[in-house]
Design a protein around this motif. Structure first.
Motif, PDB file in Angstrom:
ATOM      1  N   ALA A   1      42.906  54.647  66.205  1.00  0.00           N
ATOM      2  CA  ALA A   1      42.357  53.292  66.302  1.00  0.00           C
ATOM      3  C   ALA A   1      42.511  52.689  64.920  1.00  0.00           C
ATOM      4  O   ALA A   1      41.736  52.969  64.006  1.00  0.00           O
ATOM      5  CB  ALA A   1      40.903  53.330  66.726  1.00  0.00           C
ATOM      6  N   GLY A   2      43.550  51.900  64.742  1.00  0.00           N
ATOM      7  CA  GLY A   2      43.825  51.332  63.420  1.00  0.00           C
ATOM      8  C   GLY A   2      45.311  51.182  63.211  1.00  0.00           C
ATOM      9  O   GLY A   2      46.078  51.070  64.166  1.00  0.00           O
ATOM     10  N   VAL A   3      45.704  51.216  61.960  1.00  0.00           N
ATOM     11  CA  VAL A   3      47.109  51.004  61.615  1.00  0.00           C
ATOM     12  C   VAL A   3      47.935  52.206  62.072  1.00  0.00           C
ATOM     13  O   VAL A   3      47.555  53.360  61.854  1.00  0.00           O
ATOM     14  CB  VAL A   3      47.265  50.775  60.096  1.00  0.00           C
ATOM     15  CG1 VAL A   3      48.730  50.641  59.721  1.00  0.00           C
ATOM     16  CG2 VAL A   3      46.482  49.526  59.682  1.00  0.00           C
ATOM     17  N   HIS A   4      49.058  51.897  62.712  1.00  0.00           N
ATOM     18  CA  HIS A   4      49.879  52.903  63.373  1.00  0.00           C
ATOM     19  C   HIS A   4      51.338  52.510  63.174  1.00  0.00           C
ATOM     20  O   HIS A   4      51.680  51.336  63.216  1.00  0.00           O
ATOM     21  CB  HIS A   4      49.513  52.865  64.859  1.00  0.00           C
ATOM     22  CG  HIS A   4      50.060  53.961  65.679  1.00  0.00           C
ATOM     23  ND1 HIS A   4      49.795  55.283  65.460  1.00  0.00           N
ATOM     24  CD2 HIS A   4      50.852  53.925  66.776  1.00  0.00           C
ATOM     25  CE1 HIS A   4      50.400  56.006  66.370  1.00  0.00           C
ATOM     26  NE2 HIS A   4      51.059  55.217  67.178  1.00  0.00           N
ATOM     27  N   ARG A   5      52.214  53.486  62.959  1.00  0.00           N
ATOM     28  CA  ARG A   5      53.650  53.192  62.814  1.00  0.00           C
ATOM     29  C   ARG A   5      54.374  53.643  64.077  1.00  0.00           C
ATOM     30  O   ARG A   5      54.157  54.760  64.566  1.00  0.00           O
ATOM     31  CB  ARG A   5      54.214  53.878  61.592  1.00  0.00           C
ATOM     32  CG  ARG A   5      53.616  53.324  60.320  1.00  0.00           C
ATOM     33  CD  ARG A   5      54.215  53.857  59.047  1.00  0.00           C
ATOM     34  NE  ARG A   5      54.682  55.215  59.149  1.00  0.00           N
ATOM     35  CZ  ARG A   5      55.731  55.676  58.517  1.00  0.00           C
ATOM     36  NH1 ARG A   5      56.427  54.902  57.738  1.00  0.00           N
ATOM     37  NH2 ARG A   5      56.092  56.932  58.635  1.00  0.00           N
ATOM     38  N   GLU A   6      55.235  52.769  64.588  1.00  0.00           N
ATOM     39  CA  GLU A   6      55.929  53.040  65.849  1.00  0.00           C
ATOM     40  C   GLU A   6      57.410  52.707  65.745  1.00  0.00           C
ATOM     41  O   GLU A   6      57.800  51.854  64.951  1.00  0.00           O
ATOM     42  CB  GLU A   6      55.319  52.183  66.970  1.00  0.00           C
ATOM     43  CG  GLU A   6      53.852  52.443  67.195  1.00  0.00           C
ATOM     44  CD  GLU A   6      53.195  51.393  68.070  1.00  0.00           C
ATOM     45  OE1 GLU A   6      53.582  50.213  67.996  1.00  0.00           O
ATOM     46  OE2 GLU A   6      52.289  51.772  68.825  1.00  0.00           O
ATOM     47  N   HIS A   7      58.198  53.361  66.581  1.00  0.00           N
ATOM     48  CA  HIS A   7      59.610  53.000  66.725  1.00  0.00           C
ATOM     49  C   HIS A   7      59.724  51.956  67.821  1.00  0.00           C
ATOM     50  O   HIS A   7      59.188  52.154  68.922  1.00  0.00           O
ATOM     51  CB  HIS A   7      60.456  54.223  67.091  1.00  0.00           C
ATOM     52  CG  HIS A   7      60.622  55.186  65.974  1.00  0.00           C
ATOM     53  ND1 HIS A   7      60.558  56.543  66.144  1.00  0.00           N
ATOM     54  CD2 HIS A   7      60.832  54.993  64.656  1.00  0.00           C
ATOM     55  CE1 HIS A   7      60.741  57.141  64.985  1.00  0.00           C
ATOM     56  NE2 HIS A   7      60.895  56.230  64.065  1.00  0.00           N
ATOM     57  N   TRP A   8      60.386  50.859  67.525  1.00  0.00           N
ATOM     58  CA  TRP A   8      60.641  49.808  68.504  1.00  0.00           C
ATOM     59  C   TRP A   8      62.138  49.573  68.553  1.00  0.00           C
ATOM     60  O   TRP A   8      62.847  49.772  67.563  1.00  0.00           O
ATOM     61  CB  TRP A   8      59.947  48.499  68.087  1.00  0.00           C
ATOM     62  CG  TRP A   8      58.449  48.490  68.262  1.00  0.00           C
ATOM     63  CD1 TRP A   8      57.559  49.445  67.837  1.00  0.00           C
ATOM     64  CD2 TRP A   8      57.668  47.472  68.876  1.00  0.00           C
ATOM     65  NE1 TRP A   8      56.284  49.072  68.151  1.00  0.00           N
ATOM     66  CE2 TRP A   8      56.321  47.863  68.786  1.00  0.00           C
ATOM     67  CE3 TRP A   8      57.985  46.270  69.481  1.00  0.00           C
ATOM     68  CZ2 TRP A   8      55.281  47.088  69.291  1.00  0.00           C
ATOM     69  CZ3 TRP A   8      56.950  45.493  69.980  1.00  0.00           C
ATOM     70  CH2 TRP A   8      55.614  45.910  69.889  1.00  0.00           C
ATOM     71  N   PHE A   9      62.618  49.137  69.721  1.00  0.00           N
ATOM     72  CA  PHE A   9      64.044  48.863  69.926  1.00  0.00           C
ATOM     73  C   PHE A   9      64.196  47.413  70.343  1.00  0.00           C
ATOM     74  O   PHE A   9      63.532  46.960  71.291  1.00  0.00           O
ATOM     75  CB  PHE A   9      64.587  49.808  71.003  1.00  0.00           C
ATOM     76  CG  PHE A   9      66.050  49.656  71.256  1.00  0.00           C
ATOM     77  CD1 PHE A   9      66.974  49.941  70.266  1.00  0.00           C
ATOM     78  CD2 PHE A   9      66.509  49.237  72.490  1.00  0.00           C
ATOM     79  CE1 PHE A   9      68.331  49.809  70.499  1.00  0.00           C
ATOM     80  CE2 PHE A   9      67.862  49.105  72.739  1.00  0.00           C
ATOM     81  CZ  PHE A   9      68.770  49.391  71.735  1.00  0.00           C
ATOM     82  N   HIS A  10      65.062  46.665  69.667  1.00  0.00           N
ATOM     83  CA  HIS A  10      65.274  45.259  70.010  1.00  0.00           C
ATOM     84  C   HIS A  10      66.324  45.195  71.118  1.00  0.00           C
ATOM     85  O   HIS A  10      67.483  44.871  70.892  1.00  0.00           O
ATOM     86  CB  HIS A  10      65.704  44.455  68.778  1.00  0.00           C
ATOM     87  CG  HIS A  10      65.562  42.989  69.003  1.00  0.00           C
ATOM     88  ND1 HIS A  10      65.825  42.072  68.028  1.00  0.00           N
ATOM     89  CD2 HIS A  10      65.172  42.277  70.095  1.00  0.00           C
ATOM     90  CE1 HIS A  10      65.620  40.853  68.509  1.00  0.00           C
ATOM     91  NE2 HIS A  10      65.231  40.956  69.768  1.00  0.00           N
ATOM     92  N   ALA A  11      65.872  45.493  72.326  1.00  0.00           N
ATOM     93  CA  ALA A  11      66.771  45.666  73.473  1.00  0.00           C
ATOM     94  C   ALA A  11      67.478  44.379  73.875  1.00  0.00           C
ATOM     95  O   ALA A  11      68.647  44.401  74.255  1.00  0.00           O
ATOM     96  CB  ALA A  11      65.992  46.224  74.660  1.00  0.00           C
ATOM     97  N   ALA A  12      66.792  43.251  73.842  1.00  0.00           N
ATOM     98  CA  ALA A  12      67.394  41.990  74.279  1.00  0.00           C
ATOM     99  C   ALA A  12      67.873  41.162  73.083  1.00  0.00           C
ATOM    100  O   ALA A  12      68.045  39.951  73.193  1.00  0.00           O
ATOM    101  CB  ALA A  12      66.397  41.187  75.100  1.00  0.00           C
ATOM    102  N   GLY A  13      68.089  41.845  71.967  1.00  0.00           N
ATOM    103  CA  GLY A  13      68.542  41.151  70.767  1.00  0.00           C
ATOM    104  C   GLY A  13      69.673  41.915  70.113  1.00  0.00           C
ATOM    105  O   GLY A  13      70.705  42.165  70.736  1.00  0.00           O
ATOM    106  N   CYS A  14      69.433  42.372  68.909  1.00  0.00           N
ATOM    107  CA  CYS A  14      70.487  42.980  68.101  1.00  0.00           C
ATOM    108  C   CYS A  14      70.708  44.464  68.395  1.00  0.00           C
ATOM    109  O   CYS A  14      71.552  45.094  67.768  1.00  0.00           O
ATOM    110  CB  CYS A  14      70.168  42.786  66.628  1.00  0.00           C
ATOM    111  SG  CYS A  14      68.618  43.568  66.121  1.00  0.00           S
ATOM    112  N   GLN A  15      69.917  45.050  69.317  1.00  0.00           N
ATOM    113  CA  GLN A  15      70.066  46.467  69.684  1.00  0.00           C
ATOM    114  C   GLN A  15      69.773  47.392  68.502  1.00  0.00           C
ATOM    115  O   GLN A  15      70.332  48.481  68.405  1.00  0.00           O
ATOM    116  CB  GLN A  15      71.466  46.748  70.223  1.00  0.00           C
ATOM    117  CG  GLN A  15      71.873  45.872  71.379  1.00  0.00           C
ATOM    118  CD  GLN A  15      71.328  46.387  72.696  1.00  0.00           C
ATOM    119  OE1 GLN A  15      71.596  47.512  73.068  1.00  0.00           O
ATOM    120  NE2 GLN A  15      70.553  45.580  73.381  1.00  0.00           N
TER     121      GLN A  15
END
Ligand SMILES: [Zn+2]
Length: 95
Positions: free
Chosen positions: A52-66
Motif C-alpha cells: 500500500a504505497g509507492v510501487h514500481r511496475e512494468h507497463w507496455f505501451h500496446a496501442a502506442g510505441c510498443q
C-alpha cells in the motif's frame, strides 16, 4: 488518466497494459540444483509484495510505441509518480 510515455508524450491509460511488479528476475540459466536455489527461483517468479504505497511496475505501451516502461505508482491513489523507458543496458537491480 494520462500517462506520460517517454517516447509518445501524454497518452490515455487505455493504451497501456500493466505487466506486474518490477522485480529483478533470476538468471534463466542459473543453477537450480539445490532446494534453496529452487525456492529462491519460485519466490522470484510467483511471490509479489502488493504494497500500500509507492510501487514500481512494468507497463507496455500496446496501442502506442510498443515500448516497455518502468512506472512508479502509488497504489493507494493510483497517482503515476514517474515513467521511465526500459533500455537493454538497464541494470537488473533497477528493474
Ligand atoms: Zn509510447
Amino acid at each position: 488518466m494520462l500517462i506520460n510515455c517517454p517516447y509518445c508524450g501524454l497518452r490515455d491509460l487505455t493504451e497501456f497494459v500493466v505487466a506486474g511488479e518490477a522485480v529483478a528476475r533470476p538468471d534463466a540459466h542459473g543453477d537450480l540444483d539445490g532446494a534453496d536455489a529452487r525456492a529462491a527461483f519460485a519466490d522470484a517468479v510467483y511471490l509479489r509484495e502488493n504494497p500500500a504505497g509507492v510501487h514500481r511496475e512494468h507497463w507496455f505501451h500496446a496501442a502506442g510505441c510498443q515500448s516497455w516502461l518502468l512506472v512508479e505508482r502509488d497504489t493507494r491513489t493510483h497517482e503515476i509518480i514517474r515513467v521511465d523507458a526500459i533500455s537493454a543496458g538497464m541494470a537488473r537491480e533497477t528493474l
